[in-house]
Design a protein around this motif. Structure first.
Motif, mmCIF file in Angstrom:
data_model
loop_
_atom_site.group_PDB
_atom_site.id
_atom_site.type_symbol
_atom_site.label_atom_id
_atom_site.label_comp_id
_atom_site.label_asym_id
_atom_site.label_seq_id
_atom_site.Cartn_x
_atom_site.Cartn_y
_atom_site.Cartn_z
ATOM 1 N N ARG A 276 110.250 -41.108 -22.468
ATOM 2 C CA ARG A 276 110.153 -42.429 -21.928
ATOM 3 C C ARG A 276 109.483 -42.227 -20.635
ATOM 4 N N SER A 277 109.865 -41.470 -19.742
ATOM 5 C CA SER A 277 109.440 -41.413 -18.478
ATOM 6 C C SER A 277 108.160 -40.774 -18.057
ATOM 7 N N ALA A 278 107.355 -40.141 -19.399
ATOM 8 C CA ALA A 278 106.301 -39.253 -19.287
ATOM 9 C C ALA A 278 105.284 -40.542 -19.459
ATOM 10 N N PRO A 279 104.085 -39.966 -18.715
ATOM 11 C CA PRO A 279 102.753 -41.258 -18.918
ATOM 12 C C PRO A 279 102.293 -40.709 -20.413
ATOM 13 N N ILE A 280 101.273 -41.918 -20.839
ATOM 14 C CA ILE A 280 100.874 -41.496 -22.098
ATOM 15 C C ILE A 280 99.384 -41.942 -22.228
ATOM 16 N N ARG A 281 98.903 -41.759 -23.487
ATOM 17 C CA ARG A 281 97.632 -42.396 -23.659
ATOM 18 C C ARG A 281 97.554 -42.711 -24.960
ATOM 19 N N VAL A 282 96.799 -43.984 -25.216
ATOM 20 C CA VAL A 282 96.659 -44.531 -26.682
ATOM 21 C C VAL A 282 95.168 -44.067 -26.936
ATOM 22 N N LEU A 283 95.391 -43.410 -28.263
ATOM 23 C CA LEU A 283 94.007 -42.966 -28.907
ATOM 24 C C LEU A 283 93.644 -43.788 -29.917
ATOM 25 N N ARG A 284 92.532 -43.883 -30.396
ATOM 26 C CA ARG A 284 91.765 -44.744 -31.393
ATOM 27 C C ARG A 284 90.729 -44.033 -31.955
ATOM 28 N N ASP A 285 90.635 -43.507 -33.256
ATOM 29 C CA ASP A 285 89.588 -42.617 -33.683
ATOM 30 C C ASP A 285 89.352 -41.324 -32.685
ATOM 31 N N ASN A 286 90.749 -40.953 -32.254
ATOM 32 C CA ASN A 286 90.630 -39.696 -31.291
ATOM 33 C C ASN A 286 89.808 -39.977 -30.155
ATOM 34 N N VAL A 287 89.623 -41.305 -29.405
ATOM 35 C CA VAL A 287 88.919 -41.489 -28.173
ATOM 36 C C VAL A 287 90.000 -42.452 -27.433
ATOM 37 N N VAL A 288 90.173 -41.849 -26.294
ATOM 38 C CA VAL A 288 91.149 -42.608 -25.473
ATOM 39 C C VAL A 288 90.744 -44.037 -25.095
ATOM 40 N N ILE A 289 91.563 -44.971 -25.223
ATOM 41 C CA ILE A 289 91.170 -46.379 -24.990
ATOM 42 C C ILE A 289 92.028 -47.000 -24.055
ATOM 43 N N TYR A 290 93.236 -46.287 -23.586
ATOM 44 C CA TYR A 290 94.153 -46.851 -22.561
ATOM 45 C C TYR A 290 95.030 -45.745 -21.990
ATOM 46 N N GLU A 291 95.350 -45.766 -20.741
ATOM 47 C CA GLU A 291 96.144 -44.842 -20.098
ATOM 48 C C GLU A 291 97.278 -45.525 -19.237
ATOM 49 N N GLY A 292 98.370 -45.374 -19.517
ATOM 50 C CA GLY A 292 99.590 -45.989 -18.684
ATOM 51 C C GLY A 292 100.874 -45.226 -18.894
ATOM 52 N N GLU A 293 101.743 -46.098 -19.183
ATOM 53 C CA GLU A 293 103.166 -45.598 -19.232
ATOM 54 C C GLU A 293 104.046 -46.605 -20.309
ATOM 55 N N LEU A 294 105.002 -45.957 -20.689
ATOM 56 C CA LEU A 294 105.717 -46.828 -21.709
ATOM 57 C C LEU A 294 106.671 -47.596 -21.162
ATOM 58 N N GLU A 295 106.965 -48.735 -21.660
ATOM 59 C CA GLU A 295 107.751 -49.903 -21.173
ATOM 60 C C GLU A 295 109.191 -49.830 -21.932
ATOM 61 N N SER A 296 109.207 -49.499 -23.168
ATOM 62 C CA SER A 296 110.532 -49.313 -23.882
ATOM 63 C C SER A 296 110.396 -48.343 -25.031
ATOM 64 N N LEU A 297 111.333 -47.821 -25.198
ATOM 65 C CA LEU A 297 111.399 -46.665 -26.321
ATOM 66 C C LEU A 297 112.748 -46.919 -26.834
ATOM 67 N N ARG A 298 112.712 -47.266 -28.361
ATOM 68 C CA ARG A 298 113.978 -47.591 -29.134
ATOM 69 C C ARG A 298 114.119 -46.814 -30.459
ATOM 70 N N ARG A 299 115.447 -46.639 -30.518
ATOM 71 C CA ARG A 299 115.685 -45.878 -31.798
ATOM 72 C C ARG A 299 116.513 -46.944 -32.651
ATOM 73 N N TYR A 300 116.037 -47.616 -33.581
ATOM 74 C CA TYR A 300 116.932 -48.914 -34.008
ATOM 75 C C TYR A 300 117.024 -49.852 -32.943
ATOM 76 N N LYS A 301 118.197 -50.199 -32.823
ATOM 77 C CA LYS A 301 118.488 -51.170 -31.694
ATOM 78 C C LYS A 301 118.879 -50.734 -30.173
ATOM 79 N N ASP A 302 118.872 -49.288 -30.241
ATOM 80 C CA ASP A 302 119.412 -48.692 -29.009
ATOM 81 C C ASP A 302 118.125 -48.105 -28.210
ATOM 82 N N ASP A 303 118.508 -48.225 -26.811
ATOM 83 C CA ASP A 303 117.478 -47.729 -25.986
ATOM 84 C C ASP A 303 117.426 -46.103 -25.803
#
Length: 849
Positions: free
Chosen positions: A783-810
């Protein structure tokens, strides 16, 4: 009169427009509906006749009273009880009301309407007559101007034609003669001019002032020519053509125009400013500033100094824009102006020579023989206790000498940033050889980058061995010229004077090679050699002038002190009026005693000098005037990142000479292409105060191998925060220096992908936005690491996660093969099939093998 609208007539007579329309209808005037319907003069006259006729009929038909007054009186009783006894009070109320007959009120209203209509017509007629007169005057002025221009153009053409005709006739009648210069024509043969010249003179006016006039003259009874004012020149000056940016006004008008809006100025405010200076910068009177500050609750005087924040509030209160000066703006401005004044022609200057060497090797005695004065005889125990500056006029030129109590003072001056000396004379006794302070003097001169001249003194003694001195100094990288080196050796005797001339020749020869020059004209700059507080004279500073000329009365800024030069004295105590480059003088008039090594500069304004001195005494006093902080082994990397340390400077002291040589070789071999190890000084024996001063000046780290620092050296190291380290194992020294050098290498920044998640579906939530249902296919999603969003193996966004959940738990992380919900911060365009890549930035430090 011109036609008017219904609305205009209603406004002119002061009645509602609806009522006016009703009256027009009763009078039989047909008016189209609307406020823009026009009414002619005939319609207005018909309305006026109708109103008058109605009044006459009302007066004839009604002979009853015009006003009725009704009076009413009522009496009532009030009973008041108090004190067990009733009391009756009679109350009488009188009312009076007057009723006016309706016809009388309408008659008054009609009379008022008639008056207003007449006034409106008269005012309108007056305006039309005024406009017609103005138009006629304007047309007449244009015609007069055009006629004057035509007459002037015709006169000019006629004058040109007449001048051309006369020139042609003269050219035709004149004989052909060789050209003769005007200087060669005698006055008797000079041809009188053919043009009539107007006689000009002056006459005394009524007020006693002389007025210039011109015109043709005629002879009076005494034979003298009388002067008369020509037409068109009756005391008035000609109107000059209008310049760009100026307005030519009429004779009865003045050129000043009152500003239509208040002038808003941008007021620069230094760290401190007086009330008078602040008022001057806002172009207002000081009384207004004092009044404004009194309204704000501050009682101030005209010469009171206020801080920058208070001044900014006052400027805003008075409607101007404050501009806060940075803390070093004023100082940079003054230094820039000083450097501009010194950008003149450079002339050769005398060299500044410092005499250094071991105690009792004859430094002061040698200088005493050169100066031909008995200075050494008056010193306590024959040892110099202070720094002396002298300039000597010799047959070969002028030389300025600095006599120091050993080399420690010279190093302290260098630690304060003072580059004073041009040449160093190292005095070595021929019967004593190279001593510890001699070696230290060599190290200090090399650290300063100053040429060295060795004066082998006391050669008149039987036990003198000059060659042994050369051999000992060769071991310290001081090689004589006759042995293939670059250091001049001169054998001298301070007692007999032998070799003194040769020593001066060597100094002047070295100065010629260095091509020492300075600007003689302009504002003076120099450096403080020493300062003291005299009981009778106040603060006394010995200043060595480096550029420009210092004069009596100049405003001097010296470090954190300032003042006007009230008096100047040379080294013999004789008053002087000025001092040029390379001349040391004693200056009186400073506000306090400056520190040795402070820069002295002449400032144009005393106010600026005071502001800079107060500024230096305040926030940046440690930065500008304190000793430079030495380097530490722990923060070498941070200083390297700031560009303050270019290499690793070390000062090595060991118990024996063999250990010194081993440490020098081992540490020098650690140098690489990126980091260099420089041994500033090394030697056997304990760590002394001179070693700490040298490390302070060179930003070096002091390393002691099986040796310790004495009490004085420890005290200086603690006061100046010098990094002092003790070792007993040579490998520990090498390892620590390797670590410091590895820290000086720039680290490598690498990115490592730690997880990859694939978006299976996207869910929309009114509170959380778009939530991506993902499957972690590789690694771990944190959750604390930076991320990139890939679409067709092309980076379209760089940022960070706002939430990470497993079922209803953070959760903080989700491993591979697990489903999770991911919310991307500030991005809602995630689609099924996208990939979310999680990565970390890792710094890889470089090491030295």
């Amino acid at each position: 009169m011109s036609e008017v609208t219904v609305k205009q007539l209603a406004e002119a007579v002061g009645i509602p427009m609806d009522r006016l329309l009703v009256q027009l209808g009763e009078a039989g005037v047909e008016v189209p509906p609307g406020a823009d319907a026009t009414i002619s003069d005939k319609d207005k006259m018909q309305l006026l006749k109708h109103l008058r006729k109605g009044d006459e009929q009302a007066e004839a038909a009604n002979s009853s009273p015009k006003k009725i007054t009704l009076k009413r009186k009522t009496v009532s009783e009030l009973k008041q009880t108090g004190g067990g006894k009733a009391k009756t009070v009679s109350v009488e109320v009188r009312k009076r009301r007057t009723y006016v007959k309706r016809s009388v009120a309408l008659a008054d209203e009609k009379a008022e309407l008639e008056t207003k209509m007449a006034e409106s017509d008269a005012r309108r007629a007056e305006e039309q007559a005024k406009l017609a007169a103005e138009e006629e005057a304007r047309r007449k002025a244009v015609e007069d101007k055009r006629r004057q221009e035509e007459e002037a153009e015709a006169a000019r053409k006629a004058a040109e034609e007449e001048a051309a005709r006369k020139a042609a006739e003269e050219q035709a009648q004149a004989p052909v003669t060789p050209a003769v210069p005007e200087e060669a024509v005698p006055p008797s043969e000079a041809k009188p001019t053919t043009k009539r010249e107007s006689v000009k003179g002056k006459k005394r006016g009524k007020g006693g002032a002389e007025e210039e006039f011109g015109g043709r003259g005629k002879r009076n009874k005494g034979g003298r020519e009388e002067l008369h004012v020509s037409a068109g020149k009756s005391g008035r000056r000609k109107k000059k053509p209008a310049r760009a940016g100026k307005v030519v006004v009429g004779e009865s008008q003045h050129g000043f125009q009152k500003p239509t809006a208040p002038i808003v100025r941008e007021v620069t405010i230094p760290e401190t400013i007086t009330v008078a200076d602040l008022a001057q910068r806002m172009s207002v009177k000081a009384a207004e500033v004092i009044k404004a500050m009194m309204g704000m609750g501050s009682m101030v005087t005209i010469n009171q100094v206020i801080d920058q924040e208070t001044a900014a509030v006052v400027v805003e209160e008075m409607g101007h824009t404050p501009k806060l000066m940075r803390e070093d703006d004023l100082e940079a401005e003054v230094l820039a102006s000083t450097s501009e004044e010194q950008a003149g022609e450079q002339v050769p200057r005398a060299p500044v020579v410092t005499i250094m060497g071991h105690v009792d090797h004859g430094k002061t005695s040698l200088l005493d023989h050169i100066r031909r004065a008995k200075v050494a005889a008056g010193e306590a125990g024959g040892i110099t206790q202070h720094i002396g500056a002298y300039h000597v006029e010799t047959d070969r030129g002028m030389v300025t000498f600095l006599d120091t109590p050993g080399h420690a003072a010279f190093t302290a001056m260098r630690a304060r940033g003072a580059q004073v000396t041009d040449i160093v004379i190292l005095v070595v006794a021929a019967d004593d050889g190279a001593m510890p302070q001699t070696i230290e003097a060599i190290q200090h001169s090399k650290a300063a980058g100053v040429p060295l001249i060795v004066a082998v003194n006391k050669i008149d003694k039987p036990e003198a061995e000059p060659d042994r001195v050369k051999q000992e100094l060769t071991g310290h990288e001081v090689i004589p010229e006759d042995w293939g080196g670059d250091t001049m050796f001169v054998n001298v005797s301070a007692k007999t004077g032998e070799g003194i001339d040769a020593l001066l020749d060597a100094v002047l020869l070295q100065s010629e090679v260095m091509e020492l020059k300075a600007v003689e004209d302009g504002a003076a700059t120099g450096i403080v050699v020493e300062s003291s507080l005299d009981k009778g004279r106040g603060a006394v500073a010995t200043i060595l002038v480096q550029n420009g000329t210092l004069r009596k009365g100049d405003i001097l800024l010296v470090g954190k002190e300032y003042g006007r030069v009230r008096a100047m004295f040379d080294e013999t105590g004789k008053p002087v009026e000025s001092a040029g480059p390379s001349i040391p003088v004693q200056v009186l008039g400073l506000s306090g005693t400056p520190d040795a090594g402070d820069i002295a500069a002449v400032v144009a304004e005393e106010r600026k000098a005071r502001e800079i001195a107060l500024f230096r005494q305040g926030k940046f006093r440690d930065v500008k005037l304190a000793k430079q902080q030495a380097a530490k082994l722990e923060n070498v990397f941070s200083q390297m990142a700031e560009g303050e340390v270019g290499m690793l400077n070390l000062l090595v002291k060991a118990d024996v000479q063999g250990s010194v040589e081993a440490l020098r070789d081992s540490l020098t071999k650690l140098s690489t292409d990126e980091v260099k190890v420089k041994i500033i000084a090394s030697g056997a024996g304990g760590i002394t105060e001179s070693d700490i001063n040298l490390a302070l000046a060179s930003q070096a780290i002091v390393i002691g191998f099986n040796v310790r620092a004495d009490g004085a050296a420890k005290r200086v190291a603690q006061e100046n925060d010098v990094d002092l380290r003790y070792y007993s194992v040579i490998y520990d020294i090498i390892d620590d220096v390797k670590q410091a050098m590895s820290g000086m290498l720039s680290p490598e920044i690498r990115e490592e992908i730690i997880g990859l998640a694939e978006v299976k579906d996207v869910f929309r939530s009114p509170k959380l936005g778009a939530i991506a249902g993902c499957l972690v296919v590789d690694g771990t999603v944190k959750r604390s690491a930076p991320i990139r969003v890939l679409r067709d193996n092309v980076v379209i966004y760089e940022g960070e996660l706002e939430s990470l959940r497993r079922y209803k738990d953070d959760v903080n992380e989700v491993k591979a093969g697990t489903e999770c919900g991911i919310g991307v911060k500030d991005y809602n365009d995630v689609k099924p099939g996208d990939q979310i890549e999680v990565y970390e930035r890792v710094e890889v430090a470089k090491t030295i093998d």
